[in-house]
Design an enzyme around this catalytic site. Structure first.
Site, PDB file in Angstrom:
ATOM      1  N   ASP A 119       0.811  -1.219   0.000  1.00 60.88           N
ATOM      2  CA  ASP A 119       0.000   0.000   0.000  1.00 60.88           C
ATOM      3  C   ASP A 119       0.845   1.270   0.000  1.00 60.88           C
ATOM      4  O   ASP A 119       2.065   1.211   0.183  1.00 60.88           O
ATOM      5  CB  ASP A 119      -0.968  -0.007   1.199  1.00 60.88           C
ATOM      6  N   ASN A 127      -7.804  -2.272  14.097  1.00 60.02           N
ATOM      7  CA  ASN A 127      -9.192  -2.593  13.751  1.00 60.02           C
ATOM      8  C   ASN A 127      -9.300  -3.803  12.820  1.00 60.02           C
ATOM      9  O   ASN A 127     -10.334  -4.039  12.213  1.00 60.02           O
ATOM     10  CB  ASN A 127      -9.882  -1.373  13.124  1.00 60.02           C
ATOM     11  N   HIS A 135      -7.512  -4.311  10.043  1.00 63.80           N
ATOM     12  CA  HIS A 135      -7.236  -4.127   8.611  1.00 63.80           C
ATOM     13  C   HIS A 135      -5.944  -4.825   8.195  1.00 63.80           C
ATOM     14  O   HIS A 135      -5.028  -4.993   8.991  1.00 63.80           O
ATOM     15  CB  HIS A 135      -7.257  -2.643   8.200  1.00 63.80           C
ATOM     16  N   GLU A 161      -9.777  -1.515   5.042  1.00 64.92           N
ATOM     17  CA  GLU A 161     -10.481  -1.182   6.273  1.00 64.92           C
ATOM     18  C   GLU A 161     -11.723  -2.061   6.438  1.00 64.92           C
ATOM     19  O   GLU A 161     -12.214  -2.644   5.457  1.00 64.92           O
ATOM     20  CB  GLU A 161     -10.893   0.300   6.232  1.00 64.92           C
TER      21      GLU A 161
HETATM   22  C1  GLP Z   1      -0.691   0.506   8.456  1.00 60.97           C
HETATM   23  C2  GLP Z   1      -0.308  -0.346   7.263  1.00 60.97           C
HETATM   24  C3  GLP Z   1      -0.550  -1.811   7.519  1.00 60.97           C
HETATM   25  C4  GLP Z   1       0.008  -2.194   8.869  1.00 60.97           C
HETATM   26  C5  GLP Z   1      -0.732  -1.435   9.935  1.00 60.97           C
HETATM   27  C6  GLP Z   1      -0.261  -1.765  11.332  1.00 60.97           C
HETATM   28  O1  GLP Z   1      -1.981   0.954   8.426  1.00 60.97           O
HETATM   29  N1  GLP Z   1      -1.002   0.034   6.088  1.00 60.97           N
HETATM   30  O2  GLP Z   1       0.048  -2.564   6.472  1.00 60.97           O
HETATM   31  O3  GLP Z   1      -0.129  -3.573   9.069  1.00 60.97           O
HETATM   32  O4  GLP Z   1      -0.508  -0.061   9.726  1.00 60.97           O
HETATM   33  O5  GLP Z   1       0.828  -0.973  11.666  1.00 60.97           O
HETATM   34  P1  GLP Z   1       1.795  -1.219  12.869  1.00 60.97           P
HETATM   35  O6  GLP Z   1       2.638  -2.363  12.466  1.00 60.97           O
HETATM   36  O7  GLP Z   1       2.602   0.053  12.963  1.00 60.97           O
HETATM   37  O8  GLP Z   1       0.968  -1.477  14.053  1.00 60.97           O
END
Ligand code: GLP
Length: 243
Positions: free
Chosen positions: A67, A136, A138, A143
């Site tokens: 992404d 959440n 995702h 989402e």
């Molecule tokens: C972002 C990314 C996801 C990731 C998520 C969790 O939103 N788009 O790919 O898994 O955050 O992030 P973190 O690893 O910092 O908790």
């Protein structure tokens, strides 16, 4: 789904890195699906250390990132493009033309999504997809409520995701409103998936994934329908999930 329980973040990072290194050595032409966020940072650190010490080569590997924020230039320090070069690609021998990250600053983002999906297909799909998970539930930036049929698309970020990611920006107002993300269907086409989960803040997401309904309101739950998923979860994330 296979669950590998690890003690903490460091052990998770090390174990996942060892797994990835083995796969890269078995298949130097591997196509990796890569993730950003705080969770995979330790894994990238171990992959770099191994590359320097043991010369594991990524020269013939391909990579597709999950992404990217819409509207950030590629050299913006908050862009996932910047993150990936800074945290990983600049420190290994991957051929730069084999690196693929959606361009969130493309003049036509809808076209960018279609082209990105087509490029993944043309390349023969993703062999090994690394995933983190949002609080959440995702995956990528899919989402809650995203169709399980979705391919690469533009998504409006939810207030909770903007809040969670605001720590990297000056303020929550600076977090982009949208992102380009591989869709759930894109992710599900990967031959193999590794999901990394660490920390107490991910308990609810993990519990829903393991025990909740397989439903679009809980995007990661779809992974239960995939034939080859390994979850690397630490004790903090697993506590109270019944595992
Ligand atoms: C972002 C990314 C996801 C990731 C998520 C969790 O939103 N788009 O790919 O898994 O955050 O992030 P973190 O690893 O910092 O908790």
């Amino acid at each position: 789904m296979k669950i590998i329980t690890v003690k903490d973040y460091n052990e998770m990072s090390q174990k996942v890195a060892e797994y990835v290194i083995e796969k890269v050595n078995q298949n130097p032409n591997i196509t990796l699906g890569l993730a950003t966020g705080g969770t995979p940072l330790g894994m990238y650190k171990y992959l770099i250390e191994d590359h320097q010490k043991n010369k594991t080569s990524y020269q013939n590997a391909q990579s597709f990132n999950l992404d990217e924020y819409v509207g950030l230039s590629q050299d913006d320090p908050n862009s996932y493009n910047y993150y990936m070069y800074n945290e990983f690609f600049n420190h290994i021998d991957i051929t730069k033309s084999n690196v693929h990250i959606p361009n969130g600053n493309a003049p036509d983002v809808q076209k960018e999504c279609i082209d990105y999906e087509a490029l993944i297909e043309k390349n023969g799909g993703i062999d090994l997809q690394i995933l983190g998970i949002g609080n959440n539930g995702h995956i990528g930036f899919n989402e809650p409520g995203t169709s399980f049929q979705a391919k690469t698309h533009v998504i409006d970020l939810t207030p909770s995701t903007k809040e969670a990611n605001a720590r990297y920006f000056h303020s929550i107002e600076d977090v982009p409103a949208q992102a380009i993300t591989m869709g759930i269907a894109t992710i599900m086409k990967s031959k193999e998936i590794l999901l990394l989960i660490s920390g107490e803040s991910k308990q609810a997401a993990l519990s829903n994934l393991l025990h909740g309904e397989i439903d679009e309101s809980s995007p990661a739950s779809v992974l239960r329908n995939h034939p080859c998923v390994t979850i690397f979860a630490d004790e903090d994330a697993l506590r109270d999930t019944g595992k």
